[in-house]
Design a protein around this motif. Structure first.
Motif, short mmCIF file in Angstrom:
data_model
loop_
_atom_site.label_atom_id
_atom_site.label_comp_id
_atom_site.label_asym_id
_atom_site.label_seq_id
_atom_site.Cartn_x
_atom_site.Cartn_y
_atom_site.Cartn_z
N HIS A 1 6.36 2.80 3.53
CA HIS A 1 6.36 1.62 2.66
C HIS A 1 6.79 1.91 1.22
O HIS A 1 7.11 0.99 0.48
N HIS B 1 -7.01 -1.39 6.70
CA HIS B 1 -5.98 -0.50 7.26
C HIS B 1 -6.68 0.83 7.48
O HIS B 1 -7.62 0.89 8.25
N HIS C 1 2.00 4.29 1.73
CA HIS C 1 2.32 5.21 2.82
C HIS C 1 3.84 5.36 2.76
O HIS C 1 4.54 4.42 2.36
N ASP D 1 0.15 -3.26 6.38
CA ASP D 1 -0.42 -2.59 7.55
C ASP D 1 -1.87 -3.02 7.65
O ASP D 1 -2.64 -2.86 6.70
N HIS E 1 0.86 -1.18 0.00
CA HIS E 1 0.00 0.00 0.00
C HIS E 1 0.89 1.23 0.00
O HIS E 1 2.11 1.14 0.23
ZN LIG Z 1 0.14 2.19 6.24
#
Ligand SMILES: [Zn+2]
Ligand SMILES: [Zn+2]
Length: 292
Positions: A65, A168, A62, A204, A60
């Motif tokens: 990441h 998440h 963010h 996450d 994902h």
């Molecule tokens: Zn995240």
């Protein structure tokens, strides 16, 4: 098949590093799971070049990441290393595997840098495919919880995995990974896309007990997001929820994406059967056991 933690900490960790792990497949190909803010320095410190990497998996978008991805893309595009030509000079593009809803957000976060290419005719023609060989899913499951949510199956060069929509940040595309660890051809039953044995990577995620229970019989190891900080509207793997899981699941869980206060909670977690991820650790994905 092995997995090495380059970073094992959560979004704000200063001690354990942001998320980036390397998996090595049976054919020797090396892939990364996520590429956080600190990934370029983590890989450098471990003696790994971007040119050693066959492909990138993203759970994902963010920063903890994905903020290392621009370094990866530009390094491979402009530089040659380890006998691998730059993409600009005809070298291979690293592969990119992620759910298509995640892929859209990957491009949204990178476009401002990656759309500029050294082409006087069309200087803003860069696309994700300019830098990465973007892998399309081999199978897409019907919609589930969210409008965008369809588990997507991928099979490319020895990597077989499912990116499954998980909870998440509400409404945000975010996926867990079911990585096949069986020998190809071991698959039995009517649906050969279902791997008989997997290693699970949470990304996450909040704790999803039903999903974990369903996967447990064919899972060697669960790498699970964990936070010891409880708050309303939890978007991570609450330890309170993790410790309520059945023991058979807890003993397969390696807690990761934890905060810097880990040591305050370590004894309690280990007494419940959990293992705890730290940078530099290596796990055998077939047995689920730690090697280093
Ligand atoms: Zn995240
Ligand atoms: Zn995170």
């Amino acid at each position: 098949m092995t997995l090495r933690f380059f970073g094992a900490g959560g979004a704000f960790s200063r001690k354990y590093g942001t998320t980036c792990s390397g998996i090595t497949l049976r054919n020797g190909h090396r892939w990364l799971i996520d590429c956080g803010r600190q990934a370029p320095d983590q890989l450098h410190a471990a003696g790994v070049s971007w040119h050693d990497i066959e492909g990138q998996i993203i759970t994902h978008v963010h920063g903890d990441h994905t903020f290392g991805l621009e370094d990866f893309a530009f390094s491979r595009f402009f530089h040659s290393d380890r006998g691998i030509d730059s993409v600009r000079d005809g070298g291979p593009r690293p592969k990119l595997v992620c759910h298509r809803a995640v892929r859209e957000e990957v491009w949204q976060t990178m476009a401002a840098a990656l759309r500029y290419v050294p082409d006087p005719e069309s200087p803003t023609s860069g696309r994700l495919e300019t830098y990465f060989e973007v892998i399309e899913p081999s199978k897409v499951e019907p919609p589930a919880a969210m409008p965008w949510s369809r588990a997507e199956h991928f099979a490319v060069g020895g990597l077989r995995m499912v990116a499954r929509d998980t909870e998440h940040v509400p409404g945000k595309p975010s996926t867990s990974l079911e990585i096949a660890v069986d020998e190809p051809g071991d698959a039995t039953g009517s649906d050969s896309m279902v791997a008989p044995k997997i290693a699970w990577w949470s990304g996450d995620v909040t704790v999803m007990p039903d999903l974990l229970a369903e996967l447990e019989p064919r899972t060697s190891v669960f790498f699970h997001d964990c936070t010891f900080t409880e708050y309303p509207g939890q978007v991570h793997g609450s330890f309170q929820a993790l410790e309520a899981l059945p023991e058979v699941i807890r003993r397969k869980i390696v807690l990761m994406h934890h905060e810097d206060d880990l040591e305050e909670h370590r004894a309690r977690a280990e007494a419940l059967g959990f293992r705890i991820a730290l940078p530099g650790q290596v796990y055998d994905l077939v047995t689920g056991q730690r090697l280093e």
